[in-house]
Design a protein around this motif. Sequence first.
Motif, PDB file in Angstrom:
ATOM      1  N   LEU A 246     -38.963  -1.040  -8.313  1.00  0.00           N
ATOM      2  CA  LEU A 246     -37.695  -1.748  -8.130  1.00  0.00           C
ATOM      3  C   LEU A 246     -36.503  -0.819  -8.342  1.00  0.00           C
ATOM      4  O   LEU A 246     -35.552  -0.804  -7.571  1.00  0.00           O
ATOM      5  CB  LEU A 246     -37.611  -2.930  -9.101  1.00  0.00           C
ATOM      6  N   GLU A 247     -36.565  -0.031  -9.416  1.00  0.00           N
ATOM      7  CA  GLU A 247     -35.442   0.853  -9.750  1.00  0.00           C
ATOM      8  C   GLU A 247     -35.945   2.022 -10.570  1.00  0.00           C
ATOM      9  O   GLU A 247     -36.914   1.916 -11.323  1.00  0.00           O
ATOM     10  CB  GLU A 247     -34.378   0.089 -10.538  1.00  0.00           C
ATOM     11  N   LEU A 248     -35.259   3.135 -10.420  1.00  0.00           N
ATOM     12  CA  LEU A 248     -35.553   4.322 -11.209  1.00  0.00           C
ATOM     13  C   LEU A 248     -34.256   4.812 -11.820  1.00  0.00           C
ATOM     14  O   LEU A 248     -33.288   5.083 -11.110  1.00  0.00           O
ATOM     15  CB  LEU A 248     -36.178   5.409 -10.320  1.00  0.00           C
ATOM     16  N   ARG A 249     -34.226   4.893 -13.142  1.00  0.00           N
ATOM     17  CA  ARG A 249     -33.042   5.387 -13.841  1.00  0.00           C
ATOM     18  C   ARG A 249     -33.386   6.698 -14.536  1.00  0.00           C
ATOM     19  O   ARG A 249     -34.542   6.985 -14.809  1.00  0.00           O
ATOM     20  CB  ARG A 249     -32.552   4.372 -14.886  1.00  0.00           C
ATOM     21  N   PHE A 250     -32.348   7.473 -14.857  1.00  0.00           N
ATOM     22  CA  PHE A 250     -32.561   8.728 -15.560  1.00  0.00           C
ATOM     23  C   PHE A 250     -31.717   8.756 -16.830  1.00  0.00           C
ATOM     24  O   PHE A 250     -30.589   8.257 -16.856  1.00  0.00           O
ATOM     25  CB  PHE A 250     -32.215   9.915 -14.658  1.00  0.00           C
ATOM     26  N   ARG A 251     -32.273   9.311 -17.882  1.00  0.00           N
ATOM     27  CA  ARG A 251     -31.568   9.425 -19.160  1.00  0.00           C
ATOM     28  C   ARG A 251     -31.790  10.830 -19.723  1.00  0.00           C
ATOM     29  O   ARG A 251     -32.832  11.434 -19.512  1.00  0.00           O
ATOM     30  CB  ARG A 251     -32.077   8.370 -20.142  1.00  0.00           C
ATOM     31  N   GLY A 252     -30.772  11.333 -20.412  1.00  0.00           N
ATOM     32  CA  GLY A 252     -30.864  12.682 -20.949  1.00  0.00           C
ATOM     33  C   GLY A 252     -30.413  13.755 -19.982  1.00  0.00           C
ATOM     34  O   GLY A 252     -30.581  14.941 -20.247  1.00  0.00           O
ATOM     35  N   GLY A 253     -29.829  13.326 -18.834  1.00  0.00           N
ATOM     36  CA  GLY A 253     -29.317  14.294 -17.863  1.00  0.00           C
ATOM     37  C   GLY A 253     -27.858  14.611 -18.146  1.00  0.00           C
ATOM     38  O   GLY A 253     -27.448  14.758 -19.295  1.00  0.00           O
ATOM     39  N   LYS A 254     -27.064  14.673 -17.083  1.00  0.00           N
ATOM     40  CA  LYS A 254     -25.655  15.025 -17.256  1.00  0.00           C
ATOM     41  C   LYS A 254     -24.828  13.875 -17.813  1.00  0.00           C
ATOM     42  O   LYS A 254     -23.729  14.079 -18.321  1.00  0.00           O
ATOM     43  CB  LYS A 254     -25.057  15.485 -15.924  1.00  0.00           C
ATOM     44  N   LEU A 255     -25.343  12.646 -17.710  1.00  0.00           N
ATOM     45  CA  LEU A 255     -24.581  11.478 -18.145  1.00  0.00           C
ATOM     46  C   LEU A 255     -24.963  11.061 -19.558  1.00  0.00           C
ATOM     47  O   LEU A 255     -26.133  11.086 -19.948  1.00  0.00           O
ATOM     48  CB  LEU A 255     -24.825  10.312 -17.179  1.00  0.00           C
ATOM     49  N   LEU A 256     -23.958  10.656 -20.324  1.00  0.00           N
ATOM     50  CA  LEU A 256     -24.182  10.080 -21.647  1.00  0.00           C
ATOM     51  C   LEU A 256     -23.315   8.836 -21.783  1.00  0.00           C
ATOM     52  O   LEU A 256     -22.089   8.894 -21.636  1.00  0.00           O
ATOM     53  CB  LEU A 256     -23.814  11.083 -22.749  1.00  0.00           C
ATOM     54  N   TRP A 257     -23.954   7.695 -22.040  1.00  0.00           N
ATOM     55  CA  TRP A 257     -23.198   6.465 -22.262  1.00  0.00           C
ATOM     56  C   TRP A 257     -22.475   6.560 -23.603  1.00  0.00           C
ATOM     57  O   TRP A 257     -23.065   6.965 -24.611  1.00  0.00           O
ATOM     58  CB  TRP A 257     -24.127   5.251 -22.258  1.00  0.00           C
ATOM     59  N   LEU A 258     -21.225   6.178 -23.626  1.00  0.00           N
ATOM     60  CA  LEU A 258     -20.452   6.265 -24.863  1.00  0.00           C
ATOM     61  C   LEU A 258     -21.035   5.338 -25.929  1.00  0.00           C
ATOM     62  O   LEU A 258     -20.943   5.628 -27.124  1.00  0.00           O
ATOM     63  CB  LEU A 258     -18.983   5.911 -24.585  1.00  0.00           C
ATOM     64  N   SER A 259     -21.656   4.238 -25.508  1.00  0.00           N
ATOM     65  CA  SER A 259     -22.233   3.316 -26.482  1.00  0.00           C
ATOM     66  C   SER A 259     -23.491   3.872 -27.138  1.00  0.00           C
ATOM     67  O   SER A 259     -24.022   3.276 -28.079  1.00  0.00           O
ATOM     68  CB  SER A 259     -22.537   1.961 -25.830  1.00  0.00           C
ATOM     69  N   ASP A 260     -23.988   5.023 -26.651  1.00  0.00           N
ATOM     70  CA  ASP A 260     -25.104   5.692 -27.318  1.00  0.00           C
ATOM     71  C   ASP A 260     -24.624   6.621 -28.420  1.00  0.00           C
ATOM     72  O   ASP A 260     -25.431   7.185 -29.158  1.00  0.00           O
ATOM     73  CB  ASP A 260     -25.940   6.487 -26.296  1.00  0.00           C
ATOM     74  N   LEU A 261     -23.309   6.814 -28.498  1.00  0.00           N
ATOM     75  CA  LEU A 261     -22.718   7.635 -29.556  1.00  0.00           C
ATOM     76  C   LEU A 261     -22.173   6.753 -30.671  1.00  0.00           C
ATOM     77  O   LEU A 261     -21.787   5.610 -30.440  1.00  0.00           O
ATOM     78  CB  LEU A 261     -21.570   8.484 -28.997  1.00  0.00           C
ATOM     79  N   THR A 262     -22.132   7.293 -31.868  1.00  0.00           N
ATOM     80  CA  THR A 262     -21.509   6.611 -32.998  1.00  0.00           C
ATOM     81  C   THR A 262     -20.138   7.240 -33.240  1.00  0.00           C
ATOM     82  O   THR A 262     -20.041   8.473 -33.357  1.00  0.00           O
ATOM     83  CB  THR A 262     -22.361   6.746 -34.269  1.00  0.00           C
ATOM     84  N   PRO A 263     -19.074   6.440 -33.280  1.00  0.00           N
ATOM     85  CA  PRO A 263     -17.743   7.024 -33.501  1.00  0.00           C
ATOM     86  C   PRO A 263     -17.670   7.776 -34.826  1.00  0.00           C
ATOM     87  O   PRO A 263     -18.263   7.343 -35.825  1.00  0.00           O
ATOM     88  CB  PRO A 263     -16.820   5.799 -33.514  1.00  0.00           C
ATOM     89  N   VAL A 264     -16.951   8.879 -34.829  1.00  0.00           N
ATOM     90  CA  VAL A 264     -16.728   9.596 -36.085  1.00  0.00           C
ATOM     91  C   VAL A 264     -15.635   8.906 -36.889  1.00  0.00           C
ATOM     92  O   VAL A 264     -15.478   9.132 -38.088  1.00  0.00           O
ATOM     93  CB  VAL A 264     -16.363  11.068 -35.827  1.00  0.00           C
TER      94      VAL A 264
END
Length: 397
Positions: A246-264
């Motif tokens: 149905l779909e293929l996604r990629f993670r760990g490439g050039k894109l980083l979702w901001l919600s995967d980061l914790t604010p400093v």
Amino acid sequence: MRPVPAAVIGTAFLLVAAFAAADTVIRVDDGIVVGKVTQVDSSSVVVQPAGNVPAVSIPAGEVLSVQFDAKPAEPKGDVVIPSSGERFHVIADAAGADVVPGTLVCRGAGSLAGANKIPFADLRAWFPTAGPGEKSVSEVLSLENERDIVFLASGDRITGVVESVNPAEARITAKLGAVGVKRDAIKSVAFSKTLKPWREPVRLLAEARLVDGSIVIGEVTGPKDGIWTLKSVSGPQWTAAADQMLELRFRGGKLLWLSDLTPVKAETTPFFNRAWPWRKDLSVWGNPLKAGGVTYERGIGTHSRTELTYDLAAQFATFLVELAIDDETKGAGSAVVSVTADGRALLAPTTVSGGEKPRRIKLDVTGVRQITLLVDFGKDQDSGDHLDWLAARVIRK
């Protein structure tokens, strides 16, 4: 030609037109290539566009999503969820001498093909039904249980250690000794969360989503002779026919979702005496992010006044986001949004009002060490200021 329905890709909303029986490849910067995906491996996605034009090879790390020309199908079998968060629709088929203590012996059901032996230590949940419902799944996965918990259809539960599973029953060692529980009496099983805590590998991963709801994360290659090979990060290896993808996604490439980061740094300042918490991938009311009638999987829900600072360590080149007041306010709200980078303005104070369509923003963050997102009070003080940072993501150089 036929129009492809509006779709939520990751968190981005894209409306595309495609040829019949065509696939759609979305790059991390929202660029689109429409054609037939002929090859995928750990390094690239190859697409043959319609017409007499050369095939296009796109580095896998620059691909956000591949939408295949397929439709969701009715799920079959049980649902097992490894600690990695994957989701396998399987049939527990070990019986008699084939039963392996501490291990789920199973074969794929529906989209997945192949047989595997999955240690209970690698599992987080088991649902003896093809469609357990997302609420039930979320409730089980949110538990912090140190022992296995078997939830019964009667409403009771058994806490102990699941020793084995076969097509007829599960064997559990509880305080009062070993017991057998018939499969049709089991609603769900939450395996101990302390057995093997999950740590995602630091490398490019493919996430295959199949028509029956199965999700496999790891190495995806194919299609070869109409078959995809799916090597899971949690161990099992599966195959799937081309029409099951149905779909293929990629993670760990050039894109980083901001919600995967914790604010400093995160500061919320109430207008009166109530501060609304910011949320990852949810609105401030805890609902799925929704704006302009479109639901977004990823983003950050905030309320005026909220200030979030993220450490980018000068590793990224572009910041992409869509700004909107969440639909849950029913048109209310007016917040003032700004973005600064290392103390300099990237986005001047901008008013975002309820009822407006999401506003796409693209900012250059080359060399930026810290980026700050500010949601300030608008003309109606803080009333309805449910500002969503939709599809907020940074793209590496």
